[in-house]
Structures are given as C-alpha cells and as structure tokens.
Design a protein around this motif. Sequence first.
Motif, PDB file in Angstrom:
ATOM      1  N   TYR A  39       0.911  -1.122  -0.058  1.00 53.52           N
ATOM      2  CA  TYR A  39       0.109   0.102   0.089  1.00 53.52           C
ATOM      3  C   TYR A  39       0.940   1.120  -0.049  1.00 53.52           C
ATOM      4  O   TYR A  39       1.793   1.254  -0.780  1.00 53.52           O
ATOM      5  CB  TYR A  39      -0.927  -0.039   1.271  1.00 53.52           C
ATOM      6  N   SER A  40       0.652   2.240   0.740  1.00 50.84           N
ATOM      7  CA  SER A  40       1.462   3.553   0.737  1.00 50.84           C
ATOM      8  C   SER A  40       2.812   3.339   1.345  1.00 50.84           C
ATOM      9  O   SER A  40       2.706   2.738   2.679  1.00 50.84           O
ATOM     10  CB  SER A  40       0.616   4.771   1.413  1.00 50.84           C
ATOM     11  N   PRO A  41       3.944   3.722   0.795  1.00 53.96           N
ATOM     12  CA  PRO A  41       3.960   4.327  -0.347  1.00 53.96           C
ATOM     13  C   PRO A  41       4.313   3.648  -1.703  1.00 53.96           C
ATOM     14  O   PRO A  41       4.001   4.102  -2.760  1.00 53.96           O
ATOM     15  CB  PRO A  41       5.080   5.216  -0.127  1.00 53.96           C
ATOM     16  N   ALA A  44       2.417   3.036  -5.162  1.00 57.32           N
ATOM     17  CA  ALA A  44       2.693   4.431  -6.128  1.00 57.32           C
ATOM     18  C   ALA A  44       3.138   3.996  -7.270  1.00 57.32           C
ATOM     19  O   ALA A  44       3.043   4.371  -8.532  1.00 57.32           O
ATOM     20  CB  ALA A  44       2.874   5.585  -5.555  1.00 57.32           C
TER      21      ALA A  44
END
Length: 423
Positions: A39-41, A44
Amino acid sequence: MTDAKKQAALDYHAKPIPGKLSVELTKPTATARDLSLAYSPGVAEPVREIARDPENAYRYTGKGNLVAVISDGSAILGLGNLGPLASKPVMEGKGVLFKCFAGINSVDVEVNAESPQAFIDTVARIADTWGGINLEDIKAPECFEIEQALIEQCSIPVFHDDQHGTAIVTAAGMLNALEIAGKRLEEAKIVCLGAGAAAIACMKLLVSCGARSENLIMLDRRGVIHAGREGLNPYKAVFAVDTDKRTLDDAIEGADVFIGLSGPNLMTAEHMRKMAPNPIVFACTNPDPEIHPDVAREARPDVIMATGRSDYPNQVNNVLGFPFIFRGALDVRATRINEEMKVAAVHALKDLAREPVPQAVLDAYERDHMAFGPEYIIPTPVDVRLLERIPAAVAQAAVDSGVARRPYPAHYPLKTVDDVYGG
Ligand SMILES: NC(=O)C1=CN([C@@H]2O[C@H](COP(=O)(O)OP(=O)(O)OC[C@H]3O[C@@H](n4cnc5c(N)ncnc54)[C@H](OP(=O)(O)O)[C@@H]3O)[C@@H](O)[C@H]2O)C=CC1
Ligand SMILES: CC(=O)C(=O)O
Ligand SMILES: [Mg+2]
C-alpha cells in the motif's frame, strides 16, 4: 430433487460461511515493510508504470488472470427472468468452475439495467478492470446486441457463454454421438426446441460443421419457426424453413436428433417413440431437462442421451468450454475469441472423448469403466486433460489467426492449475 437434496443444496451455499468463493492474498502482509510495499507508499510505483503504459496492468495487477462473470439475470438457467440478484449463485458458481478447472480468478457482476444500451454502457465503462468478460444468462434477443456491442467496444475477449460455450460443447458431443449412432451430420434430421441464446448459437455452429439448414427444424413457444410466420425476430428468421409442420409433435416424427435448450419437461415418451432408429437426445435445459433420462431410455432403449446435469452420463454443459477457452485466450492475451478458436475447442473436446479415461475420473464418478460409446460421448468436467488440451488448441488458434498479443505460451501444455503462472 427430493426435499432432502434441496435442503442439502441450500446448506451447501449457506454453511459454514455464505457463498462459494472468497478473495485470497498472494503477497506477504505481516510487517510494516510488507504494508509499505503493498500500500502506501509502494503502491504508487505500479500506478505510475500503468499510467505510463496500460499494458503494465498485466504485469503489476491481477488483471491478466481475472474474468468478470456478468449477468442481468434475464435467463437464469431454465428458470427464466428472475432478475440480477437471483442470478448471483449461478455467477458465483461459474467463478468456482473458472477457478477449480482453469485456475482463473473471477468476480461476479449482476447488472440492474433498464435496457440493453444501459447494460452495454455500464459494462463498457468498467471493462478495462478485467482480462476477459464472460456474459452469462442474458436472454435472447437482447444478448446478441449486447455481446456484439461489447466485442466492438472492449479490447479484451467478450464471450457470451450460453451462446458459444454451449455451442462448442454441443457440437463436440453431437459429432461423437452421430458417429456412435452410425449417422452423418450432413444427413441428420435435427429438431431444436428453443430459439434463444443457446439454441441459435448451437444451430449456427452445427450448420457450420456440416448440418443442412433444410434438415433443421427450430421451435419456440409458438411452435415451429416456418417460412411466412409473422413476427419473427431476425435471429429466428434465419432458421425459418418451408414446412407444413407446426408443433413438436409434427416435427419430431422421424427425427434423428433432438436438442432441447428451452424449458423443463417439454418432451414426452410419445415424442421419443416417434424418432428415427438410434435417436440422439440432448435435453440440455438446467436444472430439469426437457425429458428425464430414465423416461427417455424406457421409451427408447436405443437412445444416446445427454443432459446438462452432473448426475447422469454425457453431461453436455458449457462447463466443458468456458474455463478452458478463457485460459487459452488469456494466456496469449487474445483481443477476442474468434471462430477459429471456437472450432479448435470443438475438436480438442471431441477428440479427447476417444482416449482412455483416467482412473481419477472413474474414481470421481464411482465407475469401474468408462469408454467412448453411447454412455460416454464427451469427457467429464473433472478430467484434468481438458486443461492440457483445450487451452493449447485455443491459444494456437489465436496465434495462427492473428488475434494473440503474446506468443504461444512456453509453459504449455498445462498439467494442473498450479502451472498456470508458468515457472
Ligand atoms: N447445458 C448447457 O450447457 C446449457 C443449457 N442451457 C439451457 O437452455 C435453456 C435456454 O437458455 P437460453 O438460450 O440462455 O435462454 P433464452 O431465454 O435466450 O431462450 C429460451 C428459449 O426457449 C424457448 N422456450 C421456453 N419455453 C418454451 C416452451 N415451453 N416451448 C418452446 N420453447 C420454449 C423460448 O421461446 P421464445 O423465443 O418463444 O420465448 C426461447 O426461444 C435454459 O433452460 C438453459 O438452462 C443454456 C445454456 C447452456
Ligand atoms: C449451463 C448454463 O449456462 C445454463 O444452463 O444457463
Ligand atoms: Mg448459463
């Protein structure tokens, strides 16, 4: 079904948790590092890669092995138009078959659409999510317009299973049954009860395999589709023949073949007795066929009988087609499922029935013996060789006919569903 069997079916769907499918994780998620990748980061990075080149969705997401099973619930099996939500157990069921027989992930999507155009617009807007679209249980004639529009608007394979999956399996079974009965497709007198999605596709494919349209009588709720009948839609009109026969009672006289894709219990022992010697009866309506196999066999011991069900010999059901056809199409990233791929599937399925049956299949069906003949015209769905043969034939046909965006897979032929992602 007995009351006990009906309750067993409800319990199967309800317990221990509701439904038949769940989502599984394919990556570790236990640590902060795992989560920062999932998931984040970290997420991206694939987002940027896909924005740069949409083909990267096949590399960084599950798209390439994901098929949507989409219905409006307008022709649920032979139960009729019971609406989108009521179709969900069948759509989940198709997902089970995709997964267990071909290792394909699926999502079911039940669309509440007020018109074919609304259905098309809804699906077209979300189609890029998946690697393929399996349309299911959408009634005729709307299904024809819907499938054609989505094929044109989507860059992934769109396949109406009730049309083409059924036609492929029916053609394979019919070619074998005719050979066993000592008959030729070119001469066979065929009666098809039903003139909807499945029936029209089956008759088209049988004609392209050699059946003569003048030997073919199709019936709908109003009886025989004959030349001059008023109010025929263009899909039925193609099959209008010049005949004075008007009812099933008239049409079945001397017929070599009966194919039922209509509704339950519409054929009688009396109809059976009127058929030609060594008749072939595919009573394919689900769950209750046009005639029960025991009734058919009692009336005509010489019958070669098939149904759509798992609990009688000769299951002519699209389960023998769609999981394996999509497997082949996905693995070469085909843009569509074309006629060449369908014909390749017919021959792979037909030919497999002539080979010795593996012990695992005999065990699954609790039988000592199964061999090519009146009680075994087509392989059973649990035969793992389907995964070896049909995707290979379909993928090769896609490559040869120019709709594949990837070469023939290096990891083919597949031996089990564990092999589907290659080495
Ligand atoms: N074994 C298998 O693999 C498969 C089996 N099927 C079975 O085929 C059947 C039809 O499905 P599908 O084509 O998708 O549905 P559709 O709604 O597209 O077509 C149904 C057809 O059956 C006809 N019909 C219904 N009742 C009667 C009746 N009493 N007498 C004569 N004709 C009748 C309808 O006639 P009209 O046009 O006048 O309304 C229509 O032409 C279902 O029972 C389904 O379970 C379907 C797909 C696969
Ligand atoms: C088998 C199937 O798809 C049907 O009966 O509709
Ligand atoms: Mg169906």
